[in-house]
Design a protein around this motif. Sequence first.
Motif: not given
Ligand code: SF4
Length: 698
Positions: A11-19, A44-50, A588-590
């Motif tokens: 849900p985060h403010d990131c253009p990737d909107t991962c599934a 792949v998820l980024c470290t933050k959302v992992s 961090f994300l914001n």
């Molecule tokens: S998991 Fe990380 S890279 Fe993917 S949309 Fe969320 S913040 Fe962005």
Amino acid sequence: MTTQIIRAACPHDCPDTCAMLVTVRDGRAIEIKGDPTHPNTAGVLCTKVSRYLERTYHPDRILHPMRRIGRKGEGRFERISWDEALSLIAGRLQKIAARDARAILPYSYAGTMGMVQGESMAMRFFNRIGASRLDRTICASAGSVGYKYTIGAKIGTDTEQFENAKLILIWGGNPIASNLHFWMKVQEAKRRGAIVVAIDPYRSLTAEKCHHHIAVLPGTDASLALGIMHVLVRDDLLDHDYIADFTLGFEALRERVSEWTPQRVAATCGISVQEVELLARLYGETARRNEPVAIRVNYGVQRTHGGGMAVRNITCLPALVGAWRHPAGGVLLSSGDSFPKQVNQLERPDLAPLDPQRPPRTINMSTIGDDLLRETAPAFGPKVDAVIVYNANPVAVAPESAKVARGFARDDLFTVVLEHFRTDTVDYADIVLPATTQLEHTDVHATYGHLYIVANNPAIAPLGEALPNSEIFRRLAARMGFDETCFADTDDDLAAQAFDPQDPKASHFDWAHLKSSGWIKLQMPAAPFAQGGFPTPSGKCEFYCERMVAAGLDPLPAYIPPYESPASAPELASMYPLAMISPPQRNFLNTTFVNVQSLRDTEGEPHLEIHPLDAAGRGITDGDIVRVFNQRGEMRVRARLNDGARQGLVVALSIWWKKLAPDGRNANELTSQRLTDMGRAPTFYDVLVQVEKAAPSP
Ligand code: SF4
């Protein structure tokens, strides 16, 4: 023991909107990972959302409603029931609304990007009250307006196509930190032989890995784009047929860019003439060979006075060389307007009362510091009496933070905050309401970085007494006596209304099906402007833009200098000679994730990157605590000496929670509330500061 895999969306403010795929065992989420079948996420998820499970089950989660018992800003609360919280809020809002409902202000942004837990039921509620409207400008509106003047809508190159480009310009962004899956496409393009250029004042993690890094001074990108256009015209590296068929105003543009010689551009941007020539010729000659050239312009470009114009100028480049002819050519700022969102159906602006005595009032979220401190006045309207904050943390994020905090500290201001954690803003709340995280509620997501609609199913039951935002506003509406049937819509009803199935791009959107399939791609042509068809009034790419005349702007690409730079404000620079930018910290994300210990441990502590020559002149050595200050405020952080920040520039990676910084402050103490040339956006990277070695603590 039961184990289930639940389909979800980041849900985060990131253009990737991962599934995402969430594994749940006996009602507890035990694993979260990227969906390997989703083409953009690729498992792949980024470290933050992992670390999202660490965040969800964090011991500091707010799990029940609370009422303030300390002073504002102190963060002392006592537990109350939902019934009591709703009664207190409804009672107070009803009293204010009886005087003038415009004194009530919603304050929200992209804490969640979901269309259900974002602005759907919340805006129905605020529209029905007749509250002030919020101009949601804090991140993207300058660039969005600039892009739309040229192209017509935020539609651009499909991210998935970038791996086929032969030249990629990464302009004003650090995708390794904030657009990871785009970076994965860039790496593939590099493997296939593409040249990659970063244009960024700061040698970011991304810039380090590109073939070329052009370190322009903050706020001068518009000039560099004019210089590229100058060389393209001078050396006839143009697609004359594309220009003739699909653009408007080329002759006027030709004359305008003739003034922007590489020498002038180099002096303006603080780079060499050779860099201007290299970049322009790379761009023009690659396109001349009929190879795709693609630009990923990002929001860093538009956080200075002339930020809207900068994006507009950059957006003119692909049409000059015919880059749009290729699926892998063109430019991408945001894919947001590709989605046929049914915003009016979700937010129901028609619910707003029509009162000629009280015309609608809009408040800009970027000037919340000033606006919370204003009295009732004819030009402003009623003083703000109540703020309802959700999906946002303005005390840490909004510019000129000291004023923001002073506004939220007003004893006569009634503040309600919907949150997961006790953020800097929560500390000023009268009532705190526990909100669910993405694992605990339903949502549906468009995105601004690719072309997929992604579903989010609840994986676990809400923790404690937390409720989804939608349910909180549903209950508040009932408590206020709003009986319109739209307030009875369930979250599934809302998700089903999110996109227009009559639009061919989303004719296959069916919420019931999407919930189980997880994601669908919009049905769009691979090269959206190969045959023109720009969504501008002329149907062309508008080098000359009549809408800008109507808005009082220069209708041609131009250069608008920063408010604060040694060249444009020499007197100010004599006191505060260093430019400061505050781009995102990687983990961090914001301000989301700053309180996740494992991520904060990785980032260490707030610091300032400063060039060794700038440091030496100030007697600063690596690791010293320094005082960073200007006419608006100050912060104390640890100095890190390196040449990633070019001479004359300091970099304060952000955004720290103020209360988690050793001195209780962050970079927004120093940023200003002055607005961009278009889009009424903040100028976070248009800041001059001075730095000195801090006296040791007493
Ligand atoms: S998991 Fe990380 S890279 Fe993917 S949309 Fe969320 S913040 Fe962005």
